[in-house]
Design a protein around this motif. Sequence first.
Motif, mmCIF file in Angstrom:
data_model
loop_
_atom_site.group_PDB
_atom_site.id
_atom_site.type_symbol
_atom_site.label_atom_id
_atom_site.label_comp_id
_atom_site.label_asym_id
_atom_site.label_seq_id
_atom_site.Cartn_x
_atom_site.Cartn_y
_atom_site.Cartn_z
ATOM 1 N N GLN A 26 0.999 -1.595 0.147
ATOM 2 C CA GLN A 26 0.027 0.058 -0.339
ATOM 3 C C GLN A 26 0.815 1.348 0.005
ATOM 4 O OE1 GLN A 26 -3.636 0.382 1.574
ATOM 5 N NE2 GLN A 26 -4.024 -1.616 1.980
ATOM 6 N N TRP A 27 1.951 0.887 0.858
ATOM 7 C CA TRP A 27 3.111 2.470 0.657
ATOM 8 C C TRP A 27 3.185 2.308 -0.496
ATOM 9 C CZ3 TRP A 27 8.194 2.639 -0.206
ATOM 10 C CH2 TRP A 27 8.419 4.470 0.414
ATOM 11 N N TRP A 30 1.191 4.293 -2.918
ATOM 12 C CA TRP A 30 1.059 5.274 -2.822
ATOM 13 C C TRP A 30 2.041 6.164 -3.473
ATOM 14 C CZ3 TRP A 30 4.029 8.333 0.663
ATOM 15 C CH2 TRP A 30 3.546 9.449 0.535
ATOM 16 N N ARG A 31 3.783 5.245 -2.906
ATOM 17 C CA ARG A 31 4.760 6.347 -3.454
ATOM 18 C C ARG A 31 4.193 6.698 -5.033
ATOM 19 N NH1 ARG A 31 7.858 10.071 -1.352
ATOM 20 N NH2 ARG A 31 9.464 9.534 -2.747
ATOM 21 N N ARG A 33 1.674 6.136 -6.790
ATOM 22 C CA ARG A 33 1.094 5.986 -7.843
ATOM 23 C C ARG A 33 0.049 5.263 -8.664
ATOM 24 N NH1 ARG A 33 0.526 12.812 -9.232
ATOM 25 N NH2 ARG A 33 1.621 13.409 -7.170
ATOM 26 N N ALA A 36 -3.081 0.639 -5.281
ATOM 27 C CA ALA A 36 -2.896 -0.778 -4.032
ATOM 28 C C ALA A 36 -3.050 -2.366 -4.557
ATOM 29 C CB ALA A 36 -3.323 0.027 -2.722
ATOM 30 N N PRO A 142 -10.820 1.466 -2.197
ATOM 31 C CA PRO A 142 -8.998 2.251 -2.268
ATOM 32 C C PRO A 142 -9.489 2.220 -3.333
ATOM 33 C CG PRO A 142 -9.187 0.058 -1.857
ATOM 34 C CD PRO A 142 -10.431 -0.177 -1.041
ATOM 35 N N ARG A 145 -11.545 5.533 -3.567
ATOM 36 C CA ARG A 145 -9.609 7.228 -3.264
ATOM 37 C C ARG A 145 -9.350 7.643 -4.155
ATOM 38 N NH1 ARG A 145 -7.836 3.388 1.012
ATOM 39 N NH2 ARG A 145 -8.843 4.168 2.345
ATOM 40 N N GLN A 146 -8.747 6.441 -4.926
ATOM 41 C CA GLN A 146 -7.542 6.889 -5.711
ATOM 42 C C GLN A 146 -8.314 7.059 -7.100
ATOM 43 O OE1 GLN A 146 -6.032 3.113 -8.681
ATOM 44 N NE2 GLN A 146 -5.055 4.684 -9.313
#
Length: 603
Positions: A26-27, A30-31, A33, A36, A142, A145-146
């Motif tokens: 998940q991290w 996020w980095r 884009r 996830a 998710p 959210r994206q």
Amino acid sequence: MAIAADGAMSPVTAFALIGALGVGAQWLAWRLRLPAIVLMLAAGLMVGPVLGILDPTRDIGSLMGPMISVAVAIILFEGGITLNFHALGGAAKGVRRLVIVGAPLGWLLSTLALRYVAGLDWGSAAVFGGIMIVTGPTVIAPLLRQARMQRRPAALLQWEAIVNDPVGALAAVLAFQVVVVLQTGQGLAANGGAFVIGLVFAALVGVACGWGTAQAFRRALVPEYMKVPVLFVVLLACFAASDAVLHESGLLAVTLMGLWIANADLPSYVELRRFKEHATILLVSGVFILLAAAMQPETLALLDWRALAFVVVVIVAVRPLTVLISLLGTDLPWAERLLVAFTGPRGVVLVAVAGLFGERLVSLGVEDAARIGPLAFALVAGTVVLHGFTLTPMARALGVASREIPGVLLVGGSKWAAAFGEALQSAEVPVLVLDGNHARLRSAREAGVPVFYGDILSEAAEHGVEIMSYGKVIAATDNDAYNTLVATDLAPEFGRDNVFQLQRVKQESARHAMPATLGGRALGQGQSYFELNLLISEGWAMKVTRLSEEFTAEDWAAMNPRAILLARLQPNGDLRLHAEGKTLEAGPDTRLVAMVPPENAVS
């Protein structure tokens, strides 16, 4: 030892690896884009069937099934606790259609696709077709959210996913009961009666647990520090009691429990929901890694061209027909209908429930039921990868996505807020100024900046403002305590790096100052509300300057020694507000938004 000679690792090591992979994926998403869910799926396959590092059946053993069941129950409860009826708004009719019409229609069309495309017999197809009603809240959340979609289509997808999850599980239970009767010769009346009793019992237990918990919290029968533990214990008891009477009915019970609590207007509801959101992120990560790693190479080998054809038919025919027929006669725009129709990702509930019923059907002598698990995994993988990469561009193409540049919420009307909002708008950044005082919004209205009359923390703002359109918040009222409250309250939703407030007025005594741990980041170079508005009245102005190869950030700083830098807009559209104490780092094509003195206002 953590790893045995046969390659097996201890359950503790397995849990640690699953957690690290889930949160790490998940991290990394996020980095980079990236979706996830796609990275979690890839990570699970890599450590599982590809490299053989993690085998949940070997390393965790009999705990795997109960763990997944409990995790799915918590995920569904968290989904239910987010479903406040006030938030439905214009999506209410569409949600009812997708549940009342869409669920049975989707069951029928999915069963036909499984029978004539995937090649399953009628019994296996009917059971798996019921499970396919679900669209996966673990995946939808998710993705939404994206994608940053508008409120109504997002509500449609979220409500459908959460409400239809227990409906799909119960449809599979009903179909399974019929198969049991046909395979074993047991009485249909007895099995049907047990199903109805289990269904009613689950509904009663779910409502009773939700009502009882809400009453206990409202009457202060539970201390604040024990509310979350009590909630978890009641949730587990609710799930276990219902599941003991009828398998998979616990999913209905926990969803109803969450729905009741969500609409009980509890004073601590927001804190409860946020804690459960954090728990759900961990659970979704873990379950996805676990299920992907548990896939055996020989199981994956059962997937053939018919499996691929089945996934394609579900995506391009079954899902669109189900949604478009269900929404006939509604006033929803066609763009929103098409988006919902071509967005049907499946998640952990489908894989978990399909695997369970596949094993039960095999034990009854239904041989081709062994293909249900692989087909479910193929459907999840196909829809997750497809929608993970296409939902955002599809929403933009259909015009139902929020603005591409996340905007700024300016809390507090003033001449400074109006000037800053106007400057941001000139740089094509969406802005909204909010205030509960009409008079304070006058300057913003005269400058052509959109305004909202009301408190940002009110229910009216929650349901009347497209929050997903905004990525930054600036608390800029003349009340430092209120600014701190706004920043503290909205930080978990927007991210603490995206919540700012104007510098607090310095207190004569440190004893009277608010704790530094509360509130948001200080905007600009340490000026308070009164100092900034005083500068505006003295002729200072907002100015947007574009940097280039010839005119660098150093050149700008040299020409504007007194300027107060407030924001910079990157060439890729990324808006970065300038926090106190940060140095200016900007390259060509970056636009700087700053307050400049009168002598620099025109140049």
